[in-house]
Design a protein around this motif. Structure first.
Motif, mmCIF file in Angstrom:
data_model
loop_
_atom_site.group_PDB
_atom_site.id
_atom_site.type_symbol
_atom_site.label_atom_id
_atom_site.label_comp_id
_atom_site.label_asym_id
_atom_site.label_seq_id
_atom_site.Cartn_x
_atom_site.Cartn_y
_atom_site.Cartn_z
ATOM 1 N N VAL A 25 0.461 -9.087 -13.891
ATOM 2 C CA VAL A 25 -0.445 -8.036 -14.319
ATOM 3 C C VAL A 25 -0.183 -7.661 -15.771
ATOM 4 O O VAL A 25 -1.095 -7.444 -16.563
ATOM 5 N N ALA A 26 1.090 -7.609 -16.161
ATOM 6 C CA ALA A 26 1.437 -7.212 -17.521
ATOM 7 C C ALA A 26 0.952 -8.220 -18.551
ATOM 8 O O ALA A 26 0.691 -7.875 -19.689
ATOM 9 N N GLY A 27 0.836 -9.490 -18.176
ATOM 10 C CA GLY A 27 0.419 -10.515 -19.124
ATOM 11 C C GLY A 27 -1.062 -10.502 -19.423
ATOM 12 O O GLY A 27 -1.493 -11.086 -20.424
ATOM 13 N N GLU A 28 -1.887 -9.876 -18.590
ATOM 14 C CA GLU A 28 -3.334 -9.860 -18.800
ATOM 15 C C GLU A 28 -3.730 -8.717 -19.730
ATOM 16 O O GLU A 28 -3.164 -7.637 -19.696
ATOM 17 N N ARG A 29 -4.724 -8.958 -20.594
ATOM 18 C CA ARG A 29 -5.234 -7.918 -21.473
ATOM 19 C C ARG A 29 -6.742 -8.073 -21.604
ATOM 20 O O ARG A 29 -7.304 -9.075 -21.165
ATOM 21 N N VAL A 58 -14.022 -18.335 -18.963
ATOM 22 C CA VAL A 58 -13.685 -16.944 -19.262
ATOM 23 C C VAL A 58 -14.451 -16.018 -18.329
ATOM 24 O O VAL A 58 -15.530 -16.352 -17.830
ATOM 25 N N THR A 59 -13.860 -14.846 -18.093
ATOM 26 C CA THR A 59 -14.486 -13.807 -17.290
ATOM 27 C C THR A 59 -14.861 -12.640 -18.201
ATOM 28 O O THR A 59 -14.017 -12.153 -18.960
ATOM 29 N N VAL A 60 -16.115 -12.223 -18.123
ATOM 30 C CA VAL A 60 -16.627 -11.166 -19.003
ATOM 31 C C VAL A 60 -17.265 -10.078 -18.151
ATOM 32 O O VAL A 60 -18.049 -10.365 -17.239
ATOM 33 N N ASP A 61 -16.923 -8.851 -18.451
ATOM 34 C CA ASP A 61 -17.514 -7.696 -17.778
ATOM 35 C C ASP A 61 -18.519 -7.064 -18.735
ATOM 36 O O ASP A 61 -18.157 -6.595 -19.815
ATOM 37 N N ALA A 113 -3.556 -14.463 -20.215
ATOM 38 C CA ALA A 113 -2.180 -14.751 -20.616
ATOM 39 C C ALA A 113 -1.944 -14.306 -22.050
ATOM 40 O O ALA A 113 -2.866 -14.356 -22.885
ATOM 41 N N PRO A 114 -0.720 -13.896 -22.397
ATOM 42 C CA PRO A 114 -0.435 -13.392 -23.743
ATOM 43 C C PRO A 114 -0.639 -14.434 -24.836
ATOM 44 O O PRO A 114 -0.995 -14.090 -25.965
ATOM 45 N N GLN A 115 -0.408 -15.709 -24.538
ATOM 46 C CA GLN A 115 -0.521 -16.746 -25.560
ATOM 47 C C GLN A 115 -1.962 -17.144 -25.852
ATOM 48 O O GLN A 115 -2.220 -17.875 -26.807
ATOM 49 N N LEU A 116 -2.921 -16.664 -25.058
ATOM 50 C CA LEU A 116 -4.327 -16.989 -25.258
ATOM 51 C C LEU A 116 -4.995 -15.943 -26.139
ATOM 52 O O LEU A 116 -4.594 -14.777 -26.171
ATOM 53 N N SER A 117 -6.038 -16.339 -26.851
ATOM 54 C CA SER A 117 -6.769 -15.434 -27.745
ATOM 55 C C SER A 117 -8.209 -15.278 -27.260
ATOM 56 O O SER A 117 -8.667 -15.996 -26.371
ATOM 57 N N SER A 118 -8.925 -14.351 -27.866
ATOM 58 C CA SER A 118 -10.321 -14.110 -27.517
ATOM 59 C C SER A 118 -11.189 -15.290 -27.937
ATOM 60 O O SER A 118 -11.033 -15.832 -29.035
ATOM 61 N N VAL A 119 -12.125 -15.691 -27.055
ATOM 62 C CA VAL A 119 -12.986 -16.846 -27.337
ATOM 63 C C VAL A 119 -14.466 -16.526 -27.125
ATOM 64 O O VAL A 119 -15.302 -17.416 -27.203
#
Length: 266
Positions: A25-29, A58-61, A113-119
């Motif tokens: 849970v902590a790794g998701e942002r 990707v999942t988008v709300d 994941a923390p190592q991933l960026s916005s796409v």
């Protein structure tokens, strides 16, 4: 002594599972983008486009709101959560049947994941039909800030509107000052130069409900100067300028810069 040993064994086995779940849970942002100033009416409609620029799903709300703050649905979609495959592009419209209405949308991208960026790339477009002409204007993504402010001369902003969106669940406030350019200062015992302030010919304090948007004209009763201060946790300001004389279509004026966080009022 033997009766308590199984409990200690169970605790040893459960503890690593709990820690793993907390770590996941902590790794998701999330990354939030705001698409304001969407026009809807008898001759106007707007759309938003979302594109996945990455090589993963990707999942988008998508959270569309009326100007009055209420949530609305997406046309043809029963849910606000969408999933886009790598490289996929999708277009959406808001389900607003009223004759005249404005809207705005929050697009929330979930990053697992923390190592991933916005796409996720977000863009919008407003279209209005006026006298057998179809005017199409882009809508730019904006990001909320705390207590943004603006001040400027009206000479180069005739007919402009300021669009304000309160993106938080707490009410915000906007203080508007229309001035003829006259200044005043308060007496001070300090030897330092005294700060000059504008005399407001007309002043308004407006409360903005949670998730609501408002538009304010920069012109009022022939005044030459306009300023706005806001107090809120997450506010978006955009300057809109008329696209053509006699046509009520506005485009975003990207040359206007808004101030950072202003001091909080008590």
């Amino acid at each position: 002594m033997v009766a308590f040993q199984p409990k200690r064994l169970v605790m040893v086995r459960i503890l690593p599972v709990v820690l793993l779940m907390a770590g996941a849970v902590a790794g998701e942002r999330v990354v939030d983008s705001i698409l304001p100033s969407l026009d809807y009416g008898p001759t106007c409609w707007s759309s938003l486009e979302i594109q996945n620029l990455g090589d993963r799903e990707v999942t988008v709300d998508i959270q569309p709101h009326r100007a009055s703050c209420g949530l609305v649905a997406l046309v043809g979609h029963g849910q606000s959560i969408v999933r886009l495959k790598a490289g996929e592009r999708a277009n959406y419209r808001l389900e607003i049947p009223e004759e005249t209405e404005r809207a705005w949308v929050k697009i929330r991208e979930r990053i697992p994941a923390p190592q991933l960026s916005s796409v996720v790339a977000v863009s919008g477009r407003a279209e209005c039909a006026e006298e057998n002409q179809l005017r199409s204007t882009p809508r730019e993504v904006a990001y909320p800030t705390r207590n943004p402010w603006f001040t400027g001369d009206i000479e180069e902003m005739h007919g402009n509107l300021i669009s304000l969106v309160n993106t938080s669940e707490v009410a915000a406030k906007a203080s508007l000052c229309y001035s003829a350019g006259n200044l005043y200062s308060l007496p001070s015992d300090s030897r330092a130069s005294t700060e000059l302030s504008l005399i407001c010919s007309s002043a308004f304090d407006v409360q903005i409900p949670p998730f609501a948007s408002r538009q304010f004209p920069v012109e009022h009763e022939g005044n030459s100067h306009f300023s706005m201060k806001t107090h809120g946790q997450a506010i978006v300001l955009q300057m809109l300028r008329p696209l053509a004389t006699g046509v009520k279509v506005y485009s975003v004026d990207s040359t206007i810069k808004f101030g950072g966080e202003a001091s909080s009022e008590k």
